[in-house]
Design an enzyme around this catalytic site. Structure first.
Site, mmCIF file in Angstrom:
data_model
loop_
_atom_site.group_PDB
_atom_site.id
_atom_site.type_symbol
_atom_site.label_atom_id
_atom_site.label_comp_id
_atom_site.label_asym_id
_atom_site.label_seq_id
_atom_site.Cartn_x
_atom_site.Cartn_y
_atom_site.Cartn_z
ATOM 1 N N ARG A 75 0.840 -1.213 0.000
ATOM 2 C CA ARG A 75 0.000 0.000 0.000
ATOM 3 C C ARG A 75 0.870 1.256 0.000
ATOM 4 O O ARG A 75 0.592 2.228 -0.709
ATOM 5 C CB ARG A 75 -0.944 -0.013 1.217
ATOM 6 C CG ARG A 75 -1.930 1.130 1.215
ATOM 7 C CD ARG A 75 -2.997 0.968 2.282
ATOM 8 N NE ARG A 75 -2.464 1.130 3.630
ATOM 9 C CZ ARG A 75 -3.190 0.948 4.742
ATOM 10 N NH1 ARG A 75 -4.461 0.598 4.671
ATOM 11 N NH2 ARG A 75 -2.649 1.115 5.927
ATOM 12 N N LYS A 86 -2.399 6.912 1.507
ATOM 13 C CA LYS A 86 -2.262 7.250 2.932
ATOM 14 C C LYS A 86 -1.207 8.343 3.028
ATOM 15 O O LYS A 86 -0.040 8.103 3.365
ATOM 16 C CB LYS A 86 -1.880 5.993 3.730
ATOM 17 C CG LYS A 86 -2.176 6.106 5.209
ATOM 18 C CD LYS A 86 -2.141 4.766 5.870
ATOM 19 C CE LYS A 86 -2.075 4.863 7.369
ATOM 20 N NZ LYS A 86 -3.138 5.651 7.991
ATOM 21 N N GLU A 103 -15.819 6.580 5.594
ATOM 22 C CA GLU A 103 -15.075 5.859 6.637
ATOM 23 C C GLU A 103 -15.008 6.744 7.866
ATOM 24 O O GLU A 103 -15.575 7.835 7.877
ATOM 25 C CB GLU A 103 -13.678 5.506 6.132
ATOM 26 C CG GLU A 103 -12.866 6.734 5.733
ATOM 27 C CD GLU A 103 -11.502 6.405 5.135
ATOM 28 O OE1 GLU A 103 -10.993 5.299 5.365
ATOM 29 O OE2 GLU A 103 -10.958 7.279 4.449
HETATM 30 N N1 PMP Z 1 -9.154 4.795 7.241
HETATM 31 C C1 PMP Z 1 -8.270 5.745 7.610
HETATM 32 C C2 PMP Z 1 -8.540 7.147 7.205
HETATM 33 C C3 PMP Z 1 -7.141 5.400 8.352
HETATM 34 O O1 PMP Z 1 -6.257 6.335 8.707
HETATM 35 C C4 PMP Z 1 -6.950 4.049 8.742
HETATM 36 C C5 PMP Z 1 -5.771 3.682 9.614
HETATM 37 N N2 PMP Z 1 -4.607 3.516 8.888
HETATM 38 C C6 PMP Z 1 -7.885 3.095 8.336
HETATM 39 C C7 PMP Z 1 -8.968 3.504 7.581
HETATM 40 C C8 PMP Z 1 -7.721 1.648 8.674
HETATM 41 O O2 PMP Z 1 -6.683 1.082 7.897
HETATM 42 P P1 PMP Z 1 -5.784 -0.105 8.453
HETATM 43 O O3 PMP Z 1 -6.705 -1.237 8.772
HETATM 44 O O4 PMP Z 1 -4.858 -0.418 7.330
HETATM 45 O O5 PMP Z 1 -5.102 0.409 9.657
#
Ligand code: PMP
Length: 287
Positions: free
Chosen positions: A53, A152, A185
């Site tokens: 990612r 991200k 989200e």
């Molecule tokens: N959405 C956002 C905006 C985030 O910052 C995160 C945390 N990284 C997640 C979802 C969850 O992603 P992950 O399961 O990869 O931590």
């Protein structure tokens, strides 16, 4: 205990000496990408998924990471080892690097790579048993057409504004809707609902980060015989769901029992949610 060791560009520095330039474009412009990763039992959890990612996001923003994926994996492992860490949280940051005061990324000859391996402050166990209350933030998600939330990136200001709304309401998380009004989200977590045997979560086209935990939980749910769907959700769907939960690296999987004042399902952590949490923790233990 000896001082925490921070990786910067191939070398480890004690925390008190771990510094980067004020001309780093990660600081000046939020120009860069990052990952939050867990370590369990001395192993970097979902290491390849996080690295993939990160490199995809870097490709999108045309940032060349000066390490191969294998070298990055080794650097993550080394960070755990150097810090004698069995269970913890790893923050991996890659910035555009040091440049001048202008926007031009071409003035930054080399990306900066930072790895901070730390012990983690876990969410209280109470959250997992009793569940969380959420609000919908007035701050919308960044439209994918502007800066795709799949990246991200180091620009989290929008999520921070929504997080402030949650904190103001005495809560720890808030739901963000996209510009169409569909659920995207939370500020640092993905969201799911369950109705009967169906597990439903917003699709990537809603403008979300494709969470590593999200993907793993979907896989575990399929394995457990649930029907898994990615569908656009309205607030109505959340309020009237039988069960709801969040996923994230830090959170793992947390039940949600109240949203905008509406009780969700029975008002307690749902049975299917608890089963998925059990499966997820089993997966971690066997990783
Ligand atoms: N959405 C956002 C905006 C985030 O910052 C995160 C945390 N990284 C997640 C979802 C969850 O992603 P992950 O399961 O990869 O931590």
């Amino acid at each position: 205990m000896s001082e925490q060791q921070i990786y910067i560009d191939g070398k480890f520095y004690p925390k008190s000496e771990a510094k980067i330039s004020v001309f780093d474009h990660g600081l000046l412009y939020g120009d860069g990408v990052f990952e939050g990763i867990r370590a369990y039992n001395g192993k970097v959890f979902l290491r390849q998924e996080h690295i993939d990612r990160l490199y995809e996001g870097a490709h999108f923003i045309r940032l060349k990471i000066p390490l191969s994926k294998a070298e990055m994996a080794a650097a993550l492992d080394e960070s755990l080892k150097v810090n004698n860490l069995e269970n913890g949280y790893i923050r991996l940051v890659v910035t555009r690097g040091v440049g001048d005061l202008g926007l031009d990324p071409n003035k930054c000859p080399k990306a900066t790579v930072i790895i901070i391996a730390a012990s983690i402050k876990l969410y209280p166990e109470e959250f997992y048993e009793k569940g969380l209350a959420l609000i919908t933030a007035a701050t919308p998600a960044v439209p994918a057409e502007a800066l795709n939330p799949r990246v991200k990136s180091l620009n989290y200001l929008n999520n921070i504004l929504a997080k402030m709304e949650a904190l103001e309401a005495g809560l720890v998380e808030a739901i963000m809707l996209n510009h169409m009004g569909y659920v995207a989200e939370c500020t640092g977590d993905n969201i799911f609902i369950i109705n009967g045997n169906r597990l439903i979560t917003p699709p990537v086209s809603a403008g979300i980060l494709l969470g590593c935990t999200r993907n793993k939980v979907m896989e575990l749910a399929r394995g457990a015989g649930m029907e898994v769907a990615e569908e656009n959700l309205q607030r109505y769907d959340l309020y009237c769901a039988q069960e709801c939960f969040l996923t994230g690296t830090a959170a793992e999987l947390i039940p949600v029992v109240k949203i905008d004042g509406r009780v969700i399902g029975t008002g307690k952590a749902g049975d299917k949610t608890k089963e998925l949490l059990r499966l997820f923790r089993k997966f971690i233990a066997e990783y």
